[in-house]
Motif scaffolding. Structure first.
Motif, PDB file in Angstrom:
ATOM      1  N   ASN A   1     106.112  82.566   1.027  1.00  0.00           N
ATOM      2  CA  ASN A   1     106.401  83.447   2.162  1.00  0.00           C
ATOM      3  C   ASN A   1     107.229  84.648   1.701  1.00  0.00           C
ATOM      4  O   ASN A   1     108.170  84.514   0.918  1.00  0.00           O
ATOM      5  CB  ASN A   1     107.154  82.683   3.251  1.00  0.00           C
ATOM      6  N   GLY A   2     106.908  85.822   2.200  1.00  0.00           N
ATOM      7  CA  GLY A   2     107.642  87.029   1.840  1.00  0.00           C
ATOM      8  C   GLY A   2     107.147  87.699   0.585  1.00  0.00           C
ATOM      9  O   GLY A   2     107.653  88.764   0.212  1.00  0.00           O
ATOM     10  N   ARG A   3     106.189  87.106  -0.096  1.00  0.00           N
ATOM     11  CA  ARG A   3     105.636  87.743  -1.296  1.00  0.00           C
ATOM     12  C   ARG A   3     104.662  88.856  -0.884  1.00  0.00           C
ATOM     13  O   ARG A   3     103.838  88.672   0.019  1.00  0.00           O
ATOM     14  CB  ARG A   3     104.902  86.722  -2.151  1.00  0.00           C
ATOM     15  N   HIS A   4     104.791  89.994  -1.558  1.00  0.00           N
ATOM     16  CA  HIS A   4     103.897  91.125  -1.271  1.00  0.00           C
ATOM     17  C   HIS A   4     102.608  90.953  -2.073  1.00  0.00           C
ATOM     18  O   HIS A   4     102.626  90.881  -3.312  1.00  0.00           O
ATOM     19  CB  HIS A   4     104.563  92.448  -1.642  1.00  0.00           C
ATOM     20  N   THR A   5     101.496  90.842  -1.355  1.00  0.00           N
ATOM     21  CA  THR A   5     100.199  90.600  -1.992  1.00  0.00           C
ATOM     22  C   THR A   5      99.268  91.775  -1.709  1.00  0.00           C
ATOM     23  O   THR A   5      99.104  92.188  -0.569  1.00  0.00           O
ATOM     24  CB  THR A   5      99.566  89.302  -1.460  1.00  0.00           C
TER      25      THR A   5
ATOM     26  N   HIS B   1      97.162  90.890  -6.632  1.00  0.00           N
ATOM     27  CA  HIS B   1      98.427  91.138  -7.298  1.00  0.00           C
ATOM     28  C   HIS B   1      99.551  90.686  -6.369  1.00  0.00           C
ATOM     29  O   HIS B   1      99.666  91.171  -5.242  1.00  0.00           O
ATOM     30  CB  HIS B   1      98.574  92.622  -7.643  1.00  0.00           C
ATOM     31  N   VAL B   2     100.376  89.751  -6.841  1.00  0.00           N
ATOM     32  CA  VAL B   2     101.435  89.167  -6.019  1.00  0.00           C
ATOM     33  C   VAL B   2     102.777  89.565  -6.607  1.00  0.00           C
ATOM     34  O   VAL B   2     103.064  89.289  -7.789  1.00  0.00           O
ATOM     35  CB  VAL B   2     101.314  87.629  -5.958  1.00  0.00           C
ATOM     36  N   LYS B   3     103.617  90.223  -5.809  1.00  0.00           N
ATOM     37  CA  LYS B   3     104.947  90.629  -6.229  1.00  0.00           C
ATOM     38  C   LYS B   3     105.998  89.835  -5.459  1.00  0.00           C
ATOM     39  O   LYS B   3     105.738  89.291  -4.393  1.00  0.00           O
ATOM     40  CB  LYS B   3     105.162  92.119  -5.979  1.00  0.00           C
ATOM     41  N   GLY B   4     107.212  89.826  -6.020  1.00  0.00           N
ATOM     42  CA  GLY B   4     108.310  89.119  -5.379  1.00  0.00           C
ATOM     43  C   GLY B   4     108.741  87.933  -6.218  1.00  0.00           C
ATOM     44  O   GLY B   4     107.969  87.350  -6.984  1.00  0.00           O
TER      45      GLY B   4
ATOM     46  N   ALA C   1     100.054  82.417  -2.346  1.00  0.00           N
ATOM     47  CA  ALA C   1     100.152  83.682  -1.602  1.00  0.00           C
ATOM     48  C   ALA C   1      98.823  84.411  -1.578  1.00  0.00           C
ATOM     49  O   ALA C   1      98.423  84.984  -0.551  1.00  0.00           O
ATOM     50  CB  ALA C   1     101.235  84.554  -2.225  1.00  0.00           C
ATOM     51  N   ALA C   2      98.111  84.403  -2.693  1.00  0.00           N
ATOM     52  CA  ALA C   2      96.806  85.069  -2.745  1.00  0.00           C
ATOM     53  C   ALA C   2      95.801  84.374  -1.841  1.00  0.00           C
ATOM     54  O   ALA C   2      94.977  85.026  -1.186  1.00  0.00           O
ATOM     55  CB  ALA C   2      96.295  85.093  -4.181  1.00  0.00           C
ATOM     56  N   ALA C   3      95.852  83.026  -1.784  1.00  0.00           N
ATOM     57  CA  ALA C   3      94.940  82.279  -0.921  1.00  0.00           C
ATOM     58  C   ALA C   3      95.192  82.598   0.547  1.00  0.00           C
ATOM     59  O   ALA C   3      94.252  82.745   1.330  1.00  0.00           O
ATOM     60  CB  ALA C   3      95.080  80.784  -1.182  1.00  0.00           C
TER      61      ALA C   3
END
Length: 260
Positions: free
Chosen positions: A102-106, A115-118, A149-151
């Protein structure tokens, strides 16, 4: 590896130059290896057969069959009672990653790559080939935080990214067969070529003096120092003569509080 080099330089040199990373590090292993690489399973079997090792071969096989049958049945019952898509250990490992994602920028890079940041480490996830640049997804075959997060961003079920070997269905298949007893020798169906085969006895070596050894030799790093038991207080580590305890058994000792 840096920590090992700082604390044990000779060990680090041995692991890096003589052994090689692929022999002891899962991330460098060229194939697929599960996360359990210890010999505990072998040690458990040795402990189980410690009394049966002196039995005749047929009796020893009966002991192994009886134990294996019980293990298979117990695990089959456990697998049947599972109510989650994955086995309990994999489910408990995957569940916390839902909250961590949760809260990850995807952001989507192409139809299958995200691309998943955080967090401490960002990652690029390929949901089709089931890979991530953090390598955790690649090695464990279980979605990492980036893959979860990507899913969610792709509106794909996380469980579709999990290796089928972690599912309840595969757990049931692993213990689906029943191990039956062999039965008495009179009921055996032995092929004729086996019955007529002549088996010579093994070469008998000269018997060594002393009592035969029954326990294995300790491996590297193991210690089997025998502990002395005190006959007075019952504690380990010293003899009765060197015991300083004022309590414990006084059997065989003259009374000390006899009135004169």
């Amino acid at each position: 590896m840096i920590e090992i080099s700082n604390r044990y330089p000779r060990v680090a040199e041995y692991l890096e130059n003589e052994v090689g990373f692929e022999k002891w590090s899962r991330c460098h292993y060229p194939g697929l290896r599960y996360n359990i690489t210890m010999t505990n399973m072998v040690e458990s079997l040795n402990s189980m057969l410690v009394n049966a090792r002196d039995f005749p071969y047929v009796a020893l096989l009966d002991v192994i069959q009886e134990k294996m049958s019980k293990w298979w049945n117990d695990r089959r019952i456990i697998a049947t009672a599972i109510t989650t898509p994955l086995t309990p250990s994999r489910e408990s490992e995957l569940r916390p990653r839902f909250a961590q994602s949760n809260g990850r920028h995807t952001s989507q890079l192409n139809p299958i790559t995200y691309h998943v940041k955080g967090g401490e480490l960002e990652g690029v996830v390929d949901i089709f080939n089931k890979t991530c640049t953090c390598k955790e997804f690649d090695i464990d075959k279980l979605p990492c935080v980036h893959a979860v997060a990507a899913a969610h961003h792709a509106q794909v079920s996380v469980y579709n990214l999990v290796s089928p070997y972690y599912t309840k269905e595969y757990y049931l298949l692993a213990y689906g067969e029943t191990i039956y007893p062999v039965g008495s020798q009179s009921q055996w169906d032995v092929p004729n070529e086996v019955v007529t085969r002549i088996v010579l006895p093994r070469e008998v070596k000269e018997k060594k003096r002393g009592r035969p050894k029954t326990s294995r030799f300790p491996s590297v790093g193991e210690s089997r120092k025998r502990k002395n038991c005190c006959g007075k207080c019952g504690a380990y580590g010293h003899y009765k003569k060197k015991c300083n305890s004022q309590t414990g058994s006084t059997e065989g000792n003259p009374p000390t509080n006899v009135p004169g």
